[in-house]
Write an enzyme that holds these catalytic residues in place. Sequence first.
Site, PDB file in Angstrom:
ATOM      1  N   GLU A 275      -5.436  42.608 -42.617  1.00  0.00           N
ATOM      2  CA  GLU A 275      -4.681  43.248 -41.656  1.00  0.00           C
ATOM      3  C   GLU A 275      -3.564  44.441 -42.128  1.00  0.00           C
ATOM      4  O   GLU A 275      -2.637  43.975 -42.961  1.00  0.00           O
ATOM      5  CB  GLU A 275      -3.956  42.321 -40.518  1.00  0.00           C
ATOM      6  CG  GLU A 275      -5.122  41.211 -39.989  1.00  0.00           C
ATOM      7  CD  GLU A 275      -4.453  40.345 -38.978  1.00  0.00           C
ATOM      8  OE1 GLU A 275      -3.361  40.411 -38.658  1.00  0.00           O
ATOM      9  OE2 GLU A 275      -5.220  39.371 -38.729  1.00  0.00           O
TER      10      GLU A 275
ATOM     11  N   HIS B  46      -4.875  41.338 -33.439  1.00  0.00           N
ATOM     12  CA  HIS B  46      -3.878  40.410 -33.643  1.00  0.00           C
ATOM     13  C   HIS B  46      -2.753  40.511 -32.471  1.00  0.00           C
ATOM     14  O   HIS B  46      -1.598  40.373 -32.712  1.00  0.00           O
ATOM     15  CB  HIS B  46      -3.149  40.407 -34.810  1.00  0.00           C
ATOM     16  CG  HIS B  46      -2.417  39.116 -35.304  1.00  0.00           C
ATOM     17  ND1 HIS B  46      -2.384  38.715 -36.878  1.00  0.00           N
ATOM     18  CD2 HIS B  46      -2.057  37.980 -34.798  1.00  0.00           C
ATOM     19  CE1 HIS B  46      -2.022  37.548 -36.834  1.00  0.00           C
ATOM     20  NE2 HIS B  46      -1.531  37.154 -35.417  1.00  0.00           N
TER      21      HIS B  46
END
Length: 320
Positions: free
Chosen positions: A265, A284
Amino acid sequence: MSKPVIAIADSPFPSLDPVKKALAKLDPEYRISKSTSAEDIIAVARDADAIIVCYAKITPEVIGALTKCKVIGRTGLGVDNIDLPAAAAKNIVVTYVPDYCLREVSDHAMALLLALARKVTLANKLAQQGRWEMPAVQPMYRLEGRTLGLAGFGNIPRTLVPKAKAFGLRVITSDPYVAPEHLKALDVENVSFDELLAQSDFISVHAPLLPSTRGLFNKAAFAKMKKGSVIINTARGPLIDEEALIEALDSGHLAGAGLDVITTEPMPKDSPLIGRDNLILTPHTGFYSEESLVELQTKCATDVGHVLQGEKPVYPAKMS
C-alpha cells in the site's frame, strides 16, 4: 516541574486537537517530525518523554537514540511498525488502541460481503454501460442459511457476528486463543482452520499479522475452500497470498474477493488486482469515520498520559 515533551513521528489526521484535549492537563510541548525518516524522528524524539506514531517505523535505530522516552503510543490497532523487543530492552511502554473502530470495520466487512453476494459493483458497472439485464450477474444465492467463517475472533469479528446473523447467516470461527465465554455469548462455534475453509461460503479475515499468519490464505488454503466461495480481508494485506488469490479467482474456484487491505500500500498502478469484476477493492478505509478518528487519537493520547503520570496503561502492547 518541566513540561513533558511529546514527539509526533507522523500524523495523517486532520489535526492534533483530540490529542491536545486529552493531554491538556499535562500541558506538554509537542514536536512534530518533518518526515517519517529515522533521522527526522530522532531529531524530535531524542530527549522526548513520549512518542505518538501512526504509520512511521519506530526501529531499533530510533529507539536506541532515545534518552528519556517512557512510552510510545500508536494510533492504530496493531504495532507492526514498532520494534517491541528494542522498546522492552529500554523499559519503554508501548501502547495501541485495539478497540477504536469496531463498528466501522465490521460494517465495512459486512458491506463487502453484501456487495459481493449481490454483485452490486458488477451490476452497477453493467447498468452504467446501458446493460439492463439479469443474466449478466447470474448466479446469485440467498444469504439466509449460508455460512460466514471468521478467521480470528477478536473485537472486530465479535462485533460483526450480530450483523451477519441479522441477514440469516450461520457464523463460525477459527481462533485457537478465543475465550469460551466469547463464543458462548454470541452462539458461535469454534472450528479448526481446515473446517473453517471447508464449511464457509464467505470467509472474513480478522487474524493478526504474525510470522505464523503471513500468507495464511495461500494456494493450499484456497484449494480447501468451497468452490464458489468468497473471501474478505479488512485486517492486514499480507495475510493473503495475492498471487494464489488471483489464481483462485481466475480458475473460478473462488467466486469473489473483497480487499480493504493489500500487501503493498498504496497499490502499484500495474497491480494485477486491478480491473477484475469479481474483486472489490477499497483503499484501506474500513477503519474510517469522523468519529473513529477522534476516538483513536483520544484513546491513544489518554494512555500516553497515563504512563507519563506513573499509571498503568489501558492498552499495553505485548510481545507475542
